[in-house]
Each structure stands twice: as structure tokens, then as C-alpha cells.
Design a protein around this motif. Sequence first.
Motif, short mmCIF file in Angstrom:
data_model
loop_
_atom_site.label_atom_id
_atom_site.label_comp_id
_atom_site.label_asym_id
_atom_site.label_seq_id
_atom_site.Cartn_x
_atom_site.Cartn_y
_atom_site.Cartn_z
N TYR A 148 12.04 10.93 6.33
CA TYR A 148 12.56 11.48 7.58
C TYR A 148 14.10 11.44 7.63
O TYR A 148 14.69 11.92 8.58
CB TYR A 148 12.02 10.70 8.78
N GLY A 207 -4.82 -1.95 14.96
CA GLY A 207 -6.22 -1.50 14.89
C GLY A 207 -6.38 -0.61 13.68
O GLY A 207 -5.39 -0.21 13.06
N ASN A 208 -7.61 -0.33 13.33
CA ASN A 208 -7.81 0.50 12.13
C ASN A 208 -8.95 1.49 12.31
O ASN A 208 -9.66 1.48 13.32
CB ASN A 208 -8.02 -0.38 10.90
N VAL A 209 -9.08 2.32 11.31
CA VAL A 209 -10.08 3.40 11.33
C VAL A 209 -11.48 2.83 11.49
O VAL A 209 -12.28 3.33 12.29
CB VAL A 209 -9.96 4.23 10.02
N TYR A 245 0.85 -1.19 0.00
CA TYR A 245 0.00 0.00 0.00
C TYR A 245 0.89 1.25 0.00
O TYR A 245 2.08 1.17 0.30
CB TYR A 245 -0.94 0.00 1.22
N ASP A 267 -2.01 1.20 14.60
CA ASP A 267 -1.84 1.17 13.14
C ASP A 267 -2.43 -0.13 12.61
O ASP A 267 -2.44 -1.16 13.30
CB ASP A 267 -0.35 1.26 12.75
N GLN A 268 -2.88 -0.07 11.35
CA GLN A 268 -3.45 -1.29 10.74
C GLN A 268 -2.36 -2.28 10.33
O GLN A 268 -2.65 -3.46 10.13
CB GLN A 268 -4.34 -0.93 9.54
N GLY A 277 2.41 4.91 1.07
CA GLY A 277 2.67 5.69 2.28
C GLY A 277 2.89 4.84 3.52
O GLY A 277 2.39 5.16 4.60
N LEU A 313 8.11 6.59 5.01
CA LEU A 313 8.28 7.77 5.88
C LEU A 313 9.69 7.82 6.45
O LEU A 313 10.26 8.90 6.60
CB LEU A 313 7.23 7.73 7.01
N ALA A 334 -2.93 5.65 13.25
CA ALA A 334 -2.10 5.44 12.05
C ALA A 334 -0.66 5.86 12.34
O ALA A 334 -0.07 6.68 11.64
CB ALA A 334 -2.67 6.18 10.85
N CYS A 335 -0.10 5.26 13.37
CA CYS A 335 1.18 5.73 13.94
C CYS A 335 2.40 5.39 13.10
O CYS A 335 3.46 5.98 13.30
CB CYS A 335 1.36 5.13 15.34
N GLY A 336 2.29 4.44 12.17
CA GLY A 336 3.50 4.01 11.47
C GLY A 336 4.53 3.52 12.47
O GLY A 336 4.22 2.69 13.34
N SER A 340 -1.70 11.56 11.77
CA SER A 340 -0.83 12.19 10.77
C SER A 340 -0.60 11.21 9.65
O SER A 340 -0.34 10.02 9.89
CB SER A 340 0.47 12.59 11.48
N GLY A 341 -0.71 11.69 8.42
CA GLY A 341 -0.51 10.79 7.27
C GLY A 341 -1.68 9.85 7.08
O GLY A 341 -1.52 8.78 6.51
C1 LIG Z 1 1.97 7.98 5.82
S1 LIG Z 1 2.04 6.81 7.14
C2 LIG Z 1 2.08 7.89 8.53
C3 LIG Z 1 2.78 7.29 9.72
C4 LIG Z 1 2.96 8.23 10.90
N1 LIG Z 1 1.70 8.66 11.44
C5 LIG Z 1 3.78 9.43 10.52
O1 LIG Z 1 3.26 10.54 10.50
O2 LIG Z 1 4.96 9.23 10.23
C6 LIG Z 1 0.40 6.21 7.11
C7 LIG Z 1 0.09 5.13 8.10
O3 LIG Z 1 -1.32 4.99 8.14
C8 LIG Z 1 -1.61 3.65 8.36
N2 LIG Z 1 -3.00 3.45 7.94
C9 LIG Z 1 -3.51 3.62 6.71
N3 LIG Z 1 -4.83 3.37 6.70
C10 LIG Z 1 -5.15 3.03 7.97
C11 LIG Z 1 -6.36 2.66 8.60
N4 LIG Z 1 -7.49 2.60 7.90
N5 LIG Z 1 -6.34 2.36 9.92
C12 LIG Z 1 -5.18 2.44 10.62
N6 LIG Z 1 -4.00 2.78 10.07
C13 LIG Z 1 -3.99 3.09 8.77
C14 LIG Z 1 -0.60 2.91 7.53
O4 LIG Z 1 -0.45 1.57 7.95
C15 LIG Z 1 0.64 3.77 7.75
O5 LIG Z 1 1.41 3.29 8.81
#
Ligand SMILES: C[S@@+](CC[C@H](N)C(=O)[O-])C[C@H]1O[C@@H](n2cnc3c(N)ncnc32)[C@H](O)[C@@H]1O
Length: 347
Positions: free
Chosen positions: A125, A232-234, A114, A209-210, A116, A121, A184-186, A253-254
Amino acid sequence: MQSTKSHIDEQSMITPALVARFGRGAAEILDEVKLREKRAQLALVLELTRQRFERGENTSETVARLAADLHDLRISAGSAVWKHLIPIAQAHPVREFLLQDPFTKWSFEKPRGYSGDAGLLDIIYQHPAASEVVGAASELGAEIFAYTVQATTSVAARERREILAREVDAAAAISDKAEVLAVACGYLRESELSQSFRDGKLGRWVALDQDESSVDVVAAANPGTAIVPMVGNVSGLMRRNYDLGSFDLVYASGLYDYLPYAVAVRLTQRLVDMLKPGGAYLFANYSDEIRTDGYMETFMDWPLILRSDEDMRGIVNAAVDRNKVETEVFYGENRNIVYSRIRRKSA
Ligand SMILES: C[S@@+](CC[C@H](N)C(=O)[O-])C[C@H]1O[C@@H](n2cnc3c(N)ncnc32)[C@H](O)[C@@H]1O
């Protein structure tokens, strides 16, 4: 009769007003003449870029010019035509040069399946964990990377990481043993910049994060700390599947860059509900002022939902009761990312 006439007009005449009335769906109407014209412009841009690479011209200038041309094309083409241009650009031989950039390559190839992901990141970074991937680039790849990693969107992402860490520290300054939720902590890289975390001042920092493999990285890097890694997810959040309690700070974020309006509103509602009195919810979105959009959508295959400050206010206004919260919308320094902060009133 009037209504019958306007009905007939709607069926038979494509006017700008009619297109506007049909909103998103209307964007699908394809102007074949415009497509031909824009396809020719794109071919020229890509061919000139290929020649510049082959002649060994200044790499940063070549990529900057390409990104600017793709931005202009994206804007002038409109979404329906642009959609057809993306695969044409992606199939052009110039990609063999561009994919030597580790950032472009990672984004395009999507090793996690997927767009991003946290590994991408890390590249943006300039995190030590990405140094092997970055270091393996060819000479040309390293030169292209020197441009992409300093592009305004990359600079804004690094600032966002700092803003998140400051937000956590601000919550810790207000509340003893502050409780924080990162959605969505990455890899939660902002934790490495947080003084309050280093000083052991946080009560808990739930990192959701998912992507299980990202959550594993967070867990391995932070044993015995306030960080609580969680898969976990949205959708689970919106359905109240997790018993998480309430927080002094929640942030995302992101994430909103991938959420359509209706989901963004519902998620915002849900996360504001999880705030303690006086608690804050911060969310970020790439702004519609970015200039790397055309390059990202083609050679990085990384489409984002871009938003303006007005769009952010629209989400907030639809999600919250303005009597119960204080809201603020602001841009980062170079306006490539826009933020919204919603603070629940104390009483
Ligand atoms: C661009 S990264 C951002 C990571 C971190 N928050 C940062 O700012 O560096 C996006 C993150 O969103 C997570 N993500 C995307 N869709 C998601 C969802 N529906 N539920 C939970 N996490 C999700 C991805 O797995 C990924 O780790």
C-alpha cells in the motif's frame, strides 16, 4: 466386461483423459522427463538473471523479464513439475539479489510466521508505517522494489483497498448508522480512505482477524470510534462461535486466496446469513490472469489460490439460494483481482 476393461485401462494407462478424471490427485503424477527439461530451463533463466544483476543491467527490466519467464515456466510445467521447481529456484544464488527488495524479503521471511500479513500489505500500500522498512533497502533493493511495488498485482491490491472504502461509504449512504464487518481485516487500512467513517456516520465497523498483533494495531489507531477490533477466525465464524448480530455490509479481502473451494463455500454461506435484508457481502480473490504468480510462489514464497470469474460464480452458486439474493461478479481495472458481491433481497 466393459467395466472390467475400463478398470484395467485406468490402472495401466496414463492418458490425458484419465489424468483429467483424477482431478487434483492426478496433478501429483510426475513426468520425470518434463521435470528434467523444465529444471534446465529454470536454471538458464536464473543464471541469466544473476548475470544481468552482476552486469548492472536495468533492474526493472531484469526483474520484469524474470517474472515473465517464471510465469511461462509455471504454466508450461504444470502443477506437479512446478512444485518441484519452486525449492530449486528458492535455493539459487540469484535470491541474494532479489531479497534486497524489502517487499520480496518480507514476503519470503514471513516475520509473522505466515504469508500475506498486514505488514506486507503496508509495504504494497506504500503506507507510511512501512517507510522505515522500505527506506532501509540497499540501492539495488530500492530498484527492485520500484518494480515489485508497481507490478500489476500491487496496483490491483491498492485499488482493492479503495474499492473496500467505497463499498463501506455506499453502505453508509443506504443505511443510517450502517453496521459493517471486515473479515481478515489486517490493519483495516481501507478505514483511512473512508469518508463515512471520518464523518462518524457508521454504527459499528467490526474488524476481525486471527492475528492478535494486527487487531492490536487496529485498536490503537482507532480509539473511541465505530471500529470494534476483534480477534477471531474463519473457523470460529463458520462454527457460529461469535455472537455478532447482523450487518449492512460484510466483506473479506485477501482471504479467499488461501481458502480451498469447500471452505470458501461454507464461509460464504455463513457470512451471507449474517446480512440484514438489503445488505451486501463482497469478497475478493486474485485472479488466474495474474502474471506475477511464478515470482510470488518462488522468491516471495507466497502461493495463492487464483480464481476466475467462473470460479467465483461457482462458489456463489454453491453457497446461496439465488431466489434470495442478487449476485454480481466483476474484475478490478487491470483484471488481477476478481470480486463477487452478493446482496440479500430486501423482502
Ligand atoms: C493479505 S491480508 C489482508 C488484510 C486486509 N483485509 C487487506 O485487504 O489489506 C490477510 C489477512 O488475513 C488474515 N487471516 C488469514 N487467515 C485467517 C483466518 N483463517 N481467519 C481470520 N483471519 C485470517 C491474516 O491474519 C491477515 O491479516
